[in-house]
Scaffold this motif. Structure first.
Motif, short mmCIF file in Angstrom:
data_model
loop_
_atom_site.label_atom_id
_atom_site.label_comp_id
_atom_site.label_asym_id
_atom_site.label_seq_id
_atom_site.Cartn_x
_atom_site.Cartn_y
_atom_site.Cartn_z
N HIS C 12 0.86 -1.19 0.00
CA HIS C 12 0.00 0.00 0.00
C HIS C 12 0.89 1.23 0.00
CE1 HIS C 12 -2.90 -2.99 1.50
NE2 HIS C 12 -3.80 -2.22 0.91
N GLN C 14 0.85 5.20 -0.04
CA GLN C 14 0.03 6.41 0.07
C GLN C 14 0.47 7.37 -1.01
OE1 GLN C 14 0.38 8.09 3.98
NE2 GLN C 14 -1.27 6.84 4.82
N LYS C 20 -7.32 14.54 -0.13
CA LYS C 20 -7.69 13.13 -0.07
C LYS C 20 -8.28 12.63 -1.39
CE LYS C 20 -7.96 13.01 4.91
NZ LYS C 20 -8.78 12.79 6.11
N THR C 27 -3.98 15.87 3.39
CA THR C 27 -3.43 14.56 3.72
C THR C 27 -2.18 14.68 4.58
OG1 THR C 27 -2.12 14.64 1.71
CG2 THR C 27 -4.23 13.50 1.57
N ASP C 126 -7.53 5.01 2.24
CA ASP C 126 -6.98 4.49 3.49
C ASP C 126 -8.06 4.58 4.57
OD1 ASP C 126 -5.12 3.43 5.21
OD2 ASP C 126 -3.57 4.92 4.78
N ARG C 145 -6.44 10.04 8.79
CA ARG C 145 -5.88 9.26 7.68
C ARG C 145 -6.98 8.72 6.76
NH1 ARG C 145 -2.34 3.92 8.83
NH2 ARG C 145 -4.44 3.06 8.91
N THR C 148 -7.17 8.99 2.75
CA THR C 148 -5.89 9.25 2.07
C THR C 148 -5.78 8.30 0.89
OG1 THR C 148 -4.88 9.93 4.15
CG2 THR C 148 -3.38 9.23 2.40
N LEU C 150 -4.59 5.63 -1.65
CA LEU C 150 -3.63 4.53 -1.66
C LEU C 150 -3.59 3.92 -3.05
CD1 LEU C 150 -4.64 2.45 1.52
CD2 LEU C 150 -2.68 3.99 1.31
N CYS C 182 4.79 8.90 -4.19
CA CYS C 182 4.69 8.51 -2.78
C CYS C 182 5.95 8.97 -2.08
CB CYS C 182 4.55 6.98 -2.70
SG CYS C 182 4.66 6.28 -1.04
N SER C 190 3.54 5.57 5.08
CA SER C 190 3.27 5.92 3.68
C SER C 190 3.50 4.75 2.73
CB SER C 190 4.18 7.05 3.21
OG SER C 190 4.00 8.18 4.00
#
Lengths: 485, 94, 476
Positions: C12, C14, C20, C27, C126, C145, C148, C150, C182, C190
């Protein structure tokens, strides 16, 4: 004065023959006097209403009025209104004060309409009789022992009893058109995507659409002029130029092709309703319209398909009511899951629980293809039927409800009997089309009957034109229930 | 048709407590609804594209901008239980 | 029995958007609880999601970077389950039609390249965080979070050891930062990995029952958790037991994995297309315009370093482990005007040691590429010896200025003038008569001792080769 349409009231306001404060006090007085017997409202706020009226009067004085400025209205209690309780007719949200405004609420505020209260409804809009409300059933102003229809029964009853000139509603399977039919009011559900769903608490997202109740088709056009329009906060809101829904009201009906689905005029339709609808169609013909038989071959599948798709979406939409961030939380519980289970068992009524369970089941592992996916495919077939029918006609006409208003308690013990109330309205939601209902006479027990008009996508102006021309020649929509003077 | 155990399993999945005495009545109601639903199961839908949305348009995209301000005090005024800006829930076990 | 380990990773990442995936909340990491949780994020009744273009664009960048197919049409679905950090009671994810399908990542393990195939990469939101500090026996929920964006990157089960899994994770980690989608901050969550681990008898084609291990927020934990899990599964099977398909949590304190209680009940996520979101269409023109902004990718750069610069695969892989380091290296080579192998030795040696010591990226190095290039040039032109140059490098790292200035200030210039060296040698020979006699008597070791004396007398600054030659001549 309470019997006047929005446009008549607006000219009184414009000409200073009445102030919004006077109007608002008049309707607040009617609510105080008549609503205890109807239960059309969940919340009425005199103070907020009068503040809104005074603001509208100031705006009128400055000559900055819109057609809705100063007009008292009510919102169905699933439109979030900042600082107002927004209950959705549920114990789950019985004390929930919304911290934000729905797009529709904002639009009416901006137009200067005066919000007097929030109307009663079937819990989370699930029902066709307004009996599933946590706040008790709404009574039909034409016969207080009978239902007003649902789920927007409070709005329909409020307009029928002249407690407000107009009100908003939502229509997921017929929740505007069926109560309009049962209460002798005019009600419209626009094309899916015409009115933003932002702030309108979701029941079944792909079917829900906000709309309005009024005393005439012309009033509905004025209401839509305020409500409809693109909103970037709703991904399903359609980006198209703002339109004037009243622009073709005056057009004569000569040359209009009215489609009559043969599947609508069968033994399922009560004879008294059939007689009124048939007479209404004759009136359209008298005005120069022609009729053509059309077919909606999958019509019989609409209710079964709907009771897969709507509960499926609802089961997911209502998962957010978990007792964590807002709303009801059970007082006693053993652990987290017990808190969830008790909160939701206490917060939701029986019909909402049934639909959540049906929806959970049809989406669950091993059943998705047979139920949910199949329903989505048949939904496509139903939508295609309409596309085909609109090749031969401009509007479709038929009944909005299979019977006149039925007695309170008559159908509560059998959910399926209740579901069949929406026999003629549900397919419109599945296809995403606009539909309206206007009063077209009285059936058994002197109860009102509605004529349903279904339009092609974004063809509301034409539907309203047909309804308006019909109302110019008839006075069914001007009849009001006895004992509301 | 749903068995009593299936009714219990679905209720558990949906996090709705059903009193044991009410399971049989609920089973009957749900099966009544399933009889209605099953009318559409036999329809031949070979080659038909499922219809997930009422409109045939595609997703609109939002510009990547921060537009929201902190409103947690207003939002949390509606919460059943809050402490130090956190929503409190019965102990979460991983 | 010989066992083969089979590992697939779900990662994953972020995405580094400002807002978001479905709302306009920030974020940014580390805000006070719930101050970045908007009406949409806390799932107030009536709110609706609208998709962030920035998140989609980052997914496209990823798809292009791994040579994947970017779907012309993809669909968001709801994954339904109850959990307090999941405000809607469902997670918006992609299920049947993900935005990115296929592609692969090349990893280097022990100097050998290996291709790890990707199944898919999809966009999702997320969840929030459950804080387990004791609030009178309750948990606290922070939804900052929640929402957010992903990108969940799913690999095929192509890895055969914990080492390969770590190499893959590191390569992917470097790639997502390289292409700017990312920030890769693993402490802040993250970039998180879940590992699907199974074992099977060597030579078997049938996959064993796998366990999914969660909570692997460092490469070290990833390696340790896989090694533990493999031992656990092998021991279980060899004792006649069976591996149960389940989700397990890595406990870094105990150094073991354990069954997750919250995931015990068989999950039925009831995925279905989200009716609030319409199908996502990505036009070829959009992909082309994203492609035009893509940097040279680490794989391509690695190959170029091997082919054009004559570097080894492992060195090239290390140099391309971050975009900043690769850019640093390329800048040093450019300023030196060639000599990539010498430049690489300095970057991989002294510079990396310094960066690791300071825990900074190459673009925050106290020794700029120009400064290192200045030093490398002085080594190459013989101004300083390699050994002395290390002293100069440390001085540059301490902020004493450019190489030339330090060399001059400290008098570190190598003495290459033959006359000066002869004078030094003469001094040494005069002062060490015994060593001279020993050498003449045939003791070779004495020669080295004399060289040492010359170096000492010059504080290490004479060119040793020159000193050698002159000594030999004088001792003749």
């Amino acid at each position: 004065m309470f019997d006047l349409t929005i446009s008549a009231l607006a000219s009184l306001l414009r000409d200073r023959k009445a102030s919004s404060e006077e109007l608002t006090r008049l309707f607040l007085g009617r609510i105080a006097r008549l609503d205890p017997g109807l239960n059309a409202f969940i919340t009425v706020d005199e103070e907020k209403a009068l503040a809104g009226a005074r603001a509208a009067d100031a705006r009128l004085a400055k000559g900055e009025a819109t057609p809705l400025t100063g007009i008292p209205i009510a919102h169905k209690d699933l439109f979030c209104a900042k600082g107002w309780k927004t209950t959705c007719g549920s114990r789950m949200l019985a004390d929930f004060v919304s911290p934000y405004d729905a797009h529709v609420v904002e639009q009416f505020d901006r137009a200067g309409a005066v919000l007097v209260g929030k109307t009663n409804m079937d819990e989370f809009a699930m029902g066709s009789s307004n009996e599933s409300s946590h706040f008790g059933p709404v009574r039909n102003p034409w016969d207080r022992a009978r239902v007003p229809g649902g789920s927007s029964g409070g709005s329909a009853a409020a307009v029928a009893a002249r407690l407000v000139p107009a009100a908003t509603g939502t229509d997921t399977g017929g929740s505007i058109r069926q109560p309009a039919s049962l209460t002798g009011t005019s009600g419209i559900r626009p094309t899916y995507g015409a009115v933003s769903r932002y702030g309108m608490v979701a029941f079944a997202s792909s079917l829900d659409q906000g709309g309005a109740f009024g005393k005439s088709a012309e009033d509905l056009a004025l209401m839509l002029n305020v409500m409809a329009g693109f909103d970037e906060r709703d991904s399903t809101s359609i980006e198209r130029p703002k339109e004037d829904y009243a622009r073709v009201l005056a057009r004569p009906l000569a040359g209009l092709r009215v489609g009559l689905p043969k599947e609508y005029f069968t033994a399922d339709l009560a004879p008294d309703v059939a007689a009124c609808v048939t007479a209404a169609i004759a009136e359209l013909k008298a005005q120069g319209a022609t009729t053509v038989e059309v077919s909606l071959p999958n019509q019989a599948l609409a209710v079964p398909v709907y009771y897969v798709i709507a509960p499926a979406e609802a089961s997911s939409n209502l998962s957010r009511f978990d007792g964590v961030r807002y709303g009801h939380r059970a007082a006693d519980y053993a652990d987290l899951n017990d808190m969830y289970r008790k909160t939701r068992a206490q917060g939701f009524g029986a019909e909402v629980q049934r639909r959540i369970l049906v929806g959970t089941y049809v989406l669950s592992h091993g059943y998705y293809d047979a139920y949910y996916l199949q329903a989505q495919k048949v939904r496509r077939l139903i939508a295609r039927d309409f596309t085909q029918a609109f090749k031969a006609c401009d509007v479709i006409a038929g009944p909005a409800a299979p019977t006149v208003a039925f007695p309170i308690g008559e159908k509560t013990s059998d959910p399926v009997q209740m579901y069949l109330e929406d026999l003629y309205t549900i397919s419109v939601n599945l296809a995403g089309l606009p539909g309206l209902s206007v009063p077209c006479g009285f059936g058994d027990h002197g109860l009102p009957v509605g004529l349903q008009l279904i339009g092609d996508y974004f063809d509301e102006a034409r539907m309203l034109n047909v309804a308006h021309q019909y109302q110019l020649a008839t006075d069914w929509h001007r009849r009001s229930p006895p004992g509301i003077g | 048709m749903l068995s009593l155990d299936e009714v219990r399993r679905i209720a558990d999945l949906a996090r709705i407590e059903i009193p044991e005495a009410g399971v049989a009545a609920l089973q009957q109601q749900l099966n009544g609804i399933l009889v209605l639903i099953e009318q559409m199961c036999a329809v031949d839908t070979t080659g038909v594209e499922p219809m997930a949305h009422a409109v045939d348009v595609t997703q609109r995209l939002r510009a990547d901008r921060v537009t929201e301000a902190d409103q947690h005090e207003l939002f949390q005024s509606a919460a059943p239980q809050v402490e130090d800006g956190l929503y409190l829930v019965p102990k979460v076990i991983e | 029995m010989q066992w083969e380990v089979v590992i697939g990773l779900e990662t994953h990442a972020q995405l580094s958007t400002a807002s978001k995936i479905f709302s306009g909340s920030s974020t940014a990491f580390g805000a006070a609880p719930n101050t970045q949780a908007s009406a949409v994020d806390i799932a107030l009744p009536g709110v609706l999601p609208v998709l962030n273009r920035g998140a989609v664009e980052r997914a496209i960048r990823f798809g292009l970077a791994v040579g994947a197919t970017i779907a012309a049409r993809s669909v968001f679905a709801r994954k339904n389950y109850f959990y307090p950090d999941l405000p809607k009671g469902y997670q918006i994810s992609q299920y049947e039609l993900p935005v990115v399908s296929g592609g692969d990542v090349l990893i280097v393990v022990d100097g050998v390249e290996k291709r790890v195939r990707l199944t898919r990469a999809h966009l999702e939101e997320d969840a929030g965080k459950s804080l387990h500090e004791d609030f009178h026996g309750m948990s606290g929920i922070d939804l900052n979070r929640a929402g957010t964006p992903l990108l969940e990157i799913v690999s095929e089960p192509d890895m055969r050891s914990a080492g390969e899994a770590v190499a893959y994770a590191k390569t992917l980690h470097s790639l997502v930062r390289w292409i700017g989608i990312c920030d890769g901050n693993m402490q802040e969550g993250s970039f998180r990995c879940d590992a699907n681990v199974s074992v099977r008898p060597a030579g078997s084609e049938v996959l064993g029952t796998r366990c999914e291990i969660k909570n692997l927020n460092s490469f070290r934990f990833l390696e340790k958790a896989i090694e533990y899990e493999v031992r656990r599964q092998v021991a279980l099977i060899e004792d006649g037991g069976k591996v149960r398909q389940e989700t397990r949590l890595w406990d870094p304190q105990k150094g073991e994995t354990r069954s997750m209680r919250s995931k015990e009940d068989a999950h039925d996520y009831r995925y279905f297309p989200d009716p609030d979101l319409l199908p996502l269409e990505i036009a070829p023109g959009w992909i082309a315009s994203v492609k035009a902004t893509m940097p040279e990718l680490p794989g391509a750069m690695r190959s170029r370093f091997v082919a054009d610069h004559g570097l080894g695969a492992t060195d090239a892989a290390t140099l391309t482990s971050s975009k900043a380091l690769a850019a640093y290296f390329e800048e040093v080579v450019r300023l030196v005007g060639g000599e990539p192998r010498a430049c690489a030795n300095w970057v991989l040696g002294e510079l990396l040691a310094l960066l690791n010591r300071l825990e900074v990226e190459a673009d925050a190095s106290p020794v700029a590429p120009g400064a290192l290039a200045g030093l490398v040039k002085r080594v190459l032109d013989g101004t300083v010896s390699g050994k002395t140059a290390k002293e100069v490098f440390e001085a540059m790292a301490a902020g004493e200025g450019e190489a030339d200035a330090i060399i001059d200030k400290r008098g570190l210039r190598q003495i290459s003038d033959a006359g000066a060296i002869e004078a030094l040698v003469d001094q040494v020979l005069a002062a060490n008569a015994k060593l001279v006699d020993d050498y003449r008597a045939g003791k070779e070791k004495a020669f080295n001792a004399l060289v040492g004396q010359v170096m000492k007398a010059s504080r290490g600054l004479v060119n040793p080769a020159q000193a050698n030659a002159i000594l030999k001549k004088k001792l003749g």
